[in-house]
Design a protein around this motif. Sequence first.
Motif, PDB file in Angstrom:
ATOM      1  N   GLY A   1      33.200 108.667 -33.035  1.00  0.00           N
ATOM      2  CA  GLY A   1      32.039 108.912 -34.184  1.00  0.00           C
ATOM      3  C   GLY A   1      30.779 109.539 -33.422  1.00  0.00           C
ATOM      4  O   GLY A   1      31.126 110.639 -32.424  1.00  0.00           O
ATOM      5  N   ILE A   2      29.868 109.018 -33.595  1.00  0.00           N
ATOM      6  CA  ILE A   2      28.553 109.317 -32.581  1.00  0.00           C
ATOM      7  C   ILE A   2      28.370 109.376 -31.518  1.00  0.00           C
ATOM      8  O   ILE A   2      27.773 109.814 -30.784  1.00  0.00           O
ATOM      9  CB  ILE A   2      27.611 108.694 -33.632  1.00  0.00           C
ATOM     10  CG1 ILE A   2      26.253 109.155 -33.399  1.00  0.00           C
ATOM     11  CG2 ILE A   2      27.497 107.597 -33.379  1.00  0.00           C
ATOM     12  CD1 ILE A   2      25.782 110.353 -34.527  1.00  0.00           C
ATOM     13  N   PHE A   3      29.449 108.693 -31.321  1.00  0.00           N
ATOM     14  CA  PHE A   3      29.217 108.718 -29.633  1.00  0.00           C
ATOM     15  C   PHE A   3      29.307 109.846 -28.944  1.00  0.00           C
ATOM     16  O   PHE A   3      28.671 109.471 -27.072  1.00  0.00           O
ATOM     17  CB  PHE A   3      30.104 108.164 -29.133  1.00  0.00           C
ATOM     18  CG  PHE A   3      30.034 106.041 -29.804  1.00  0.00           C
ATOM     19  CD1 PHE A   3      29.027 105.677 -30.135  1.00  0.00           C
ATOM     20  CD2 PHE A   3      31.254 105.617 -30.540  1.00  0.00           C
ATOM     21  CE1 PHE A   3      28.926 104.329 -30.182  1.00  0.00           C
ATOM     22  CE2 PHE A   3      31.209 104.241 -30.557  1.00  0.00           C
ATOM     23  CZ  PHE A   3      29.874 104.153 -31.639  1.00  0.00           C
ATOM     24  N   LEU A   4      30.400 110.827 -28.962  1.00  0.00           N
ATOM     25  CA  LEU A   4      30.272 112.076 -27.915  1.00  0.00           C
ATOM     26  C   LEU A   4      28.614 112.845 -28.148  1.00  0.00           C
ATOM     27  O   LEU A   4      28.044 112.933 -27.591  1.00  0.00           O
ATOM     28  CB  LEU A   4      31.665 113.049 -29.102  1.00  0.00           C
ATOM     29  CG  LEU A   4      32.904 112.942 -28.083  1.00  0.00           C
ATOM     30  CD1 LEU A   4      33.738 113.705 -28.937  1.00  0.00           C
ATOM     31  CD2 LEU A   4      32.463 112.584 -26.454  1.00  0.00           C
ATOM     32  N   PRO A   5      28.649 113.120 -29.489  1.00  0.00           N
ATOM     33  CA  PRO A   5      27.404 113.565 -29.559  1.00  0.00           C
ATOM     34  C   PRO A   5      26.287 112.896 -28.522  1.00  0.00           C
ATOM     35  O   PRO A   5      24.778 114.119 -27.930  1.00  0.00           O
ATOM     36  CB  PRO A   5      26.557 113.991 -31.324  1.00  0.00           C
ATOM     37  CG  PRO A   5      28.224 113.591 -31.905  1.00  0.00           C
ATOM     38  CD  PRO A   5      28.745 113.292 -30.943  1.00  0.00           C
ATOM     39  N   LEU A   6      25.660 111.869 -28.267  1.00  0.00           N
ATOM     40  CA  LEU A   6      24.862 111.329 -27.725  1.00  0.00           C
ATOM     41  C   LEU A   6      25.395 111.381 -26.393  1.00  0.00           C
ATOM     42  O   LEU A   6      24.248 111.091 -25.570  1.00  0.00           O
ATOM     43  CB  LEU A   6      25.264 108.931 -27.853  1.00  0.00           C
ATOM     44  CG  LEU A   6      24.615 108.740 -29.303  1.00  0.00           C
ATOM     45  CD1 LEU A   6      24.756 107.190 -29.241  1.00  0.00           C
ATOM     46  CD2 LEU A   6      22.952 108.888 -28.902  1.00  0.00           C
ATOM     47  N   ILE A   7      26.266 111.467 -25.610  1.00  0.00           N
ATOM     48  CA  ILE A   7      26.586 111.241 -23.943  1.00  0.00           C
ATOM     49  C   ILE A   7      25.482 112.726 -23.765  1.00  0.00           C
ATOM     50  O   ILE A   7      25.365 113.377 -22.593  1.00  0.00           O
ATOM     51  CB  ILE A   7      28.213 111.735 -24.357  1.00  0.00           C
ATOM     52  CG1 ILE A   7      28.606 111.017 -24.441  1.00  0.00           C
ATOM     53  CG2 ILE A   7      27.959 112.776 -22.801  1.00  0.00           C
ATOM     54  CD1 ILE A   7      28.387 110.146 -23.561  1.00  0.00           C
ATOM     55  N   THR A   8      25.676 113.079 -24.536  1.00  0.00           N
ATOM     56  CA  THR A   8      24.582 115.243 -24.151  1.00  0.00           C
ATOM     57  C   THR A   8      23.267 114.913 -24.225  1.00  0.00           C
ATOM     58  O   THR A   8      22.989 115.301 -22.966  1.00  0.00           O
ATOM     59  CB  THR A   8      24.579 115.853 -25.635  1.00  0.00           C
ATOM     60  OG1 THR A   8      26.332 116.406 -26.200  1.00  0.00           O
ATOM     61  CG2 THR A   8      24.050 117.320 -25.324  1.00  0.00           C
ATOM     62  N   VAL A   9      22.888 113.771 -24.753  1.00  0.00           N
ATOM     63  CA  VAL A   9      21.216 113.291 -24.066  1.00  0.00           C
ATOM     64  C   VAL A   9      21.281 111.914 -23.369  1.00  0.00           C
ATOM     65  O   VAL A   9      20.338 111.847 -22.817  1.00  0.00           O
ATOM     66  CB  VAL A   9      20.610 113.249 -25.654  1.00  0.00           C
ATOM     67  CG1 VAL A   9      20.379 114.191 -26.533  1.00  0.00           C
ATOM     68  CG2 VAL A   9      20.996 112.142 -26.260  1.00  0.00           C
ATOM     69  N   ASN A  10      22.440 111.874 -22.735  1.00  0.00           N
ATOM     70  CA  ASN A  10      22.572 110.451 -21.505  1.00  0.00           C
ATOM     71  C   ASN A  10      22.019 110.932 -19.994  1.00  0.00           C
ATOM     72  O   ASN A  10      22.932 112.682 -19.660  1.00  0.00           O
ATOM     73  CB  ASN A  10      23.945 110.199 -22.188  1.00  0.00           C
ATOM     74  CG  ASN A  10      24.166 108.334 -21.012  1.00  0.00           C
ATOM     75  OD1 ASN A  10      23.005 108.448 -20.034  1.00  0.00           O
ATOM     76  ND2 ASN A  10      25.210 107.603 -21.323  1.00  0.00           N
ATOM     77  N   CYS A  11      20.671 111.165 -19.729  1.00  0.00           N
ATOM     78  CA  CYS A  11      20.882 110.947 -18.411  1.00  0.00           C
ATOM     79  C   CYS A  11      21.890 110.672 -16.820  1.00  0.00           C
ATOM     80  O   CYS A  11      21.344 111.329 -16.206  1.00  0.00           O
ATOM     81  CB  CYS A  11      18.891 110.878 -17.920  1.00  0.00           C
ATOM     82  SG  CYS A  11      19.039 109.261 -18.294  1.00  0.00           S
ATOM     83  N   ALA A  12      22.576 109.655 -17.564  1.00  0.00           N
ATOM     84  CA  ALA A  12      23.536 109.665 -16.517  1.00  0.00           C
ATOM     85  C   ALA A  12      24.565 110.999 -16.374  1.00  0.00           C
ATOM     86  O   ALA A  12      25.210 111.114 -15.211  1.00  0.00           O
ATOM     87  CB  ALA A  12      24.265 108.151 -16.906  1.00  0.00           C
ATOM     88  N   VAL A  13      24.409 111.848 -17.151  1.00  0.00           N
ATOM     89  CA  VAL A  13      25.627 112.351 -17.200  1.00  0.00           C
ATOM     90  C   VAL A  13      25.042 113.389 -16.009  1.00  0.00           C
ATOM     91  O   VAL A  13      25.784 114.435 -15.094  1.00  0.00           O
ATOM     92  CB  VAL A  13      25.882 113.309 -18.179  1.00  0.00           C
ATOM     93  CG1 VAL A  13      26.744 114.749 -18.025  1.00  0.00           C
ATOM     94  CG2 VAL A  13      26.978 112.076 -19.499  1.00  0.00           C
ATOM     95  N   LEU A  14      23.353 114.304 -16.272  1.00  0.00           N
ATOM     96  CA  LEU A  14      22.992 114.890 -16.134  1.00  0.00           C
ATOM     97  C   LEU A  14      22.950 114.815 -14.516  1.00  0.00           C
ATOM     98  O   LEU A  14      23.342 115.213 -13.255  1.00  0.00           O
ATOM     99  CB  LEU A  14      21.879 115.177 -16.196  1.00  0.00           C
ATOM    100  CG  LEU A  14      21.013 116.603 -15.544  1.00  0.00           C
ATOM    101  CD1 LEU A  14      21.462 117.982 -15.224  1.00  0.00           C
ATOM    102  CD2 LEU A  14      19.787 116.328 -15.917  1.00  0.00           C
ATOM    103  N   GLY A  15      23.042 113.305 -14.538  1.00  0.00           N
ATOM    104  CA  GLY A  15      22.236 112.507 -12.756  1.00  0.00           C
ATOM    105  C   GLY A  15      23.604 112.366 -11.760  1.00  0.00           C
ATOM    106  O   GLY A  15      23.789 113.136 -10.686  1.00  0.00           O
ATOM    107  N   GLY A  16      24.983 112.506 -12.832  1.00  0.00           N
ATOM    108  CA  GLY A  16      26.110 112.593 -11.910  1.00  0.00           C
ATOM    109  C   GLY A  16      26.883 113.398 -11.024  1.00  0.00           C
ATOM    110  O   GLY A  16      26.938 114.080 -10.060  1.00  0.00           O
TER     111      GLY A  16
END
Length: 200
Positions: free
Chosen positions: A111-126
């Motif tokens: 559902g909505i969780f994939l678009p939420l990942i775009t703005v998750n700073c943990a992804v960029l932090g990795g």
Amino acid sequence: MNELFLRAVFQENLALSFFLGICTFLAVSKRVDTALGLGVAMVMVQGITVPLNHIIFYGLLIEGAWAWAGLPEIDLSYLKLICFIGVIAATVQILEMTLDRYAPRLHRSLGIFLPLITVNCAVLGGSLFMVDRHYSLPESIVYGLGSGFGWALAIVAFAAIRERLRYADIPNGLRGLGVAFIVTGLMSMGFSALAGVGAP
């Protein structure tokens, strides 16, 4: 490689050690099923974007990457932040379209969780940690999967605790985010205690 994976999951957990992605961590952790959906999305995106950003950084941006074209002095590493964000956004969009086309049930469950990942700073932090620590491509793959799995493990465990706390007798002043912050701190200490997991 096993040690790197376990360190990314426990000792250097993005959510509980570095408090990255904590806004999503607190907002989507009221129910286990929603936390699990976001956790699966996080593992998929981290597993793709960290190695992809490694290839882009070391293949195009770092000084000397353009030596094959006779331009060894070119250093585009100052563009890493904007490139990483673009890669993350594009990867999430492509993943969402692919799942919608070929795995519609999985797409509906995320559902909505994939678009939420775009703005998750943990992804960029990795991706930024991968560059800072000079991981090789195989290490980047392992670290991407490990950091995603660690974040997912943390949010699912946190959601399970929050579901149980609904039936607890908590003082009025601590209900809601107050007790959530306390639990997050306790979980952080618990994950830190697992720092020696996998060590000889």
